[in-house]
Design an enzyme around this catalytic site. Structure first.
Site, PDB file in Angstrom:
ATOM      1  N   CYS A  82       0.837  -1.201   0.000  1.00  0.00           N
ATOM      2  CA  CYS A  82       0.000   0.000   0.000  1.00  0.00           C
ATOM      3  C   CYS A  82       0.876   1.257   0.000  1.00  0.00           C
ATOM      4  O   CYS A  82       1.444   1.611  -1.009  1.00  0.00           O
ATOM      5  CB  CYS A  82      -0.982  -0.042   1.168  1.00  0.00           C
ATOM      6  SG  CYS A  82      -2.394   1.078   0.995  1.00  0.00           S
ATOM      7  N   ARG A 120      -2.428   7.088  -6.340  1.00  0.00           N
ATOM      8  CA  ARG A 120      -2.735   7.095  -4.909  1.00  0.00           C
ATOM      9  C   ARG A 120      -4.246   7.118  -4.679  1.00  0.00           C
ATOM     10  O   ARG A 120      -4.989   7.709  -5.449  1.00  0.00           O
ATOM     11  CB  ARG A 120      -2.108   8.317  -4.230  1.00  0.00           C
ATOM     12  CG  ARG A 120      -0.593   8.329  -4.263  1.00  0.00           C
ATOM     13  CD  ARG A 120      -0.034   9.580  -3.608  1.00  0.00           C
ATOM     14  NE  ARG A 120      -0.286   9.547  -2.180  1.00  0.00           N
ATOM     15  CZ  ARG A 120      -0.674  10.608  -1.474  1.00  0.00           C
ATOM     16  NH1 ARG A 120      -0.908  11.755  -2.075  1.00  0.00           N
ATOM     17  NH2 ARG A 120      -0.858  10.507  -0.189  1.00  0.00           N
ATOM     18  N   ILE A 147      -7.247  -1.030   1.713  1.00  0.00           N
ATOM     19  CA  ILE A 147      -7.632   0.086   2.586  1.00  0.00           C
ATOM     20  C   ILE A 147      -7.207   1.379   1.896  1.00  0.00           C
ATOM     21  O   ILE A 147      -6.030   1.721   1.861  1.00  0.00           O
ATOM     22  CB  ILE A 147      -6.978  -0.022   3.973  1.00  0.00           C
ATOM     23  CG1 ILE A 147      -7.353  -1.350   4.635  1.00  0.00           C
ATOM     24  CG2 ILE A 147      -7.389   1.157   4.851  1.00  0.00           C
ATOM     25  CD1 ILE A 147      -6.623  -1.612   5.934  1.00  0.00           C
ATOM     26  N   HIS A 183      -3.030  -5.514   1.584  1.00  0.00           N
ATOM     27  CA  HIS A 183      -2.326  -5.755   2.850  1.00  0.00           C
ATOM     28  C   HIS A 183      -2.328  -7.240   3.196  1.00  0.00           C
ATOM     29  O   HIS A 183      -3.171  -7.697   3.970  1.00  0.00           O
ATOM     30  CB  HIS A 183      -3.016  -4.985   3.981  1.00  0.00           C
ATOM     31  CG  HIS A 183      -2.901  -3.505   3.893  1.00  0.00           C
ATOM     32  ND1 HIS A 183      -1.918  -2.804   4.551  1.00  0.00           N
ATOM     33  CD2 HIS A 183      -3.643  -2.593   3.242  1.00  0.00           C
ATOM     34  CE1 HIS A 183      -2.065  -1.508   4.299  1.00  0.00           C
ATOM     35  NE2 HIS A 183      -3.103  -1.361   3.501  1.00  0.00           N
ATOM     36  N   GLU A 185      -0.502  -8.735   5.166  1.00  0.00           N
ATOM     37  CA  GLU A 185      -0.212  -8.907   6.589  1.00  0.00           C
ATOM     38  C   GLU A 185      -1.475  -8.895   7.445  1.00  0.00           C
ATOM     39  O   GLU A 185      -1.429  -9.264   8.630  1.00  0.00           O
ATOM     40  CB  GLU A 185       0.769  -7.830   7.067  1.00  0.00           C
ATOM     41  CG  GLU A 185       0.192  -6.441   7.245  1.00  0.00           C
ATOM     42  CD  GLU A 185       0.021  -5.643   5.958  1.00  0.00           C
ATOM     43  OE1 GLU A 185      -0.345  -4.464   6.064  1.00  0.00           O
ATOM     44  OE2 GLU A 185       0.257  -6.203   4.862  1.00  0.00           O
TER      45      GLU A 185
END
Length: 199
Positions: A82, A120, A147, A183, A185
């Site tokens: 990200c 972005r 996100i 993400h 993670e």
């Protein structure tokens, strides 16, 4: 997997989640908070999600930007998620997904080591966060959590596309660098981190 020690940028953002996942894979991690931490000895680098403008500014102010760029350009395996993908990108698309202008200070505060153009906040505020499953390289379908994510609008210099969602590029690899819009993670599936550790 070959990883001895992973340095995780810990000036801002979701670094603890990367540390947890890598620790579960049996990898030693160190948090990089200031320039002196760059001398602690690590052979891989994680650039976590968070706020890319804040991260870039802090890297410059802390004297970490140029040393980290040098490490990546010298071949250190690097994984950016990200905001980390944004920090790695050579170029930022002129307009964010929400129609606002991009920070003109990009070149002064970003690493610029990955030959891609990134948009972005590409999904805009309406689709600020969502989850899906999609194919990632040869690993098959994996869960993906987005996100207020960017996506890649252009790749150059033989950069490989690892994943697409709705036609948009959300995962890339170039040499020893991996960047994802999502993400990994935040999910229990460790296949993306295992790919990083295999670089």
């Amino acid at each position: 997997m070959g990883a001895e020690r992973v340095g995780i940028l810990a000036v801002q953002g979701a670094f603890a989640e990367h540390e947890r996942m890598l620790s579960e894979l049996g990898v030693e991690c160190i948090e990089l908070r200031q320039a002196s931490d760059l001398h602690k000895g690590f052979d891989r680098l994680v650039l976590p999600g968070g706020e890319s403008t804040a991260q870039g500014r802090m890297l410059r102010e802390l004297g970490m930007l140029e040393p980290l760029r040098d490490m990546i350009e010298a071949g250190m395996p690097t994984f950016g998620t990200c905001a980390g993908l944004i920090l790695m990108a050579e170029r930022i698309d002129g307009i964010n997904g929400d129609g606002s202008a991009v920070d003109s200070q990009h070149n002064a505060t970003w690493l610029g080591t990955l030959p891609v153009t990134v948009r972005r906040n590409a999904y805009g505020r309406q689709l600020g966060s969502f989850r899906t499953r999609a194919d990632f390289d040869d690993a098959g379908a994996i869960p993906m959590t987005f996100i207020r994510a960017p996506f890649v609008v252009e790749t150059r210099d033989g950069c490989d596309v690892l994943a697409r969602v709705d036609g948009n590029i959300v995962g890339v690899r170039w040499r020893n660098q991996i960047g994802t819009s999502f993400h990994p993670e935040l999910d229990e599936d460790a296949r993306v981190h295992r790919m990083f550790l295999s670089l």
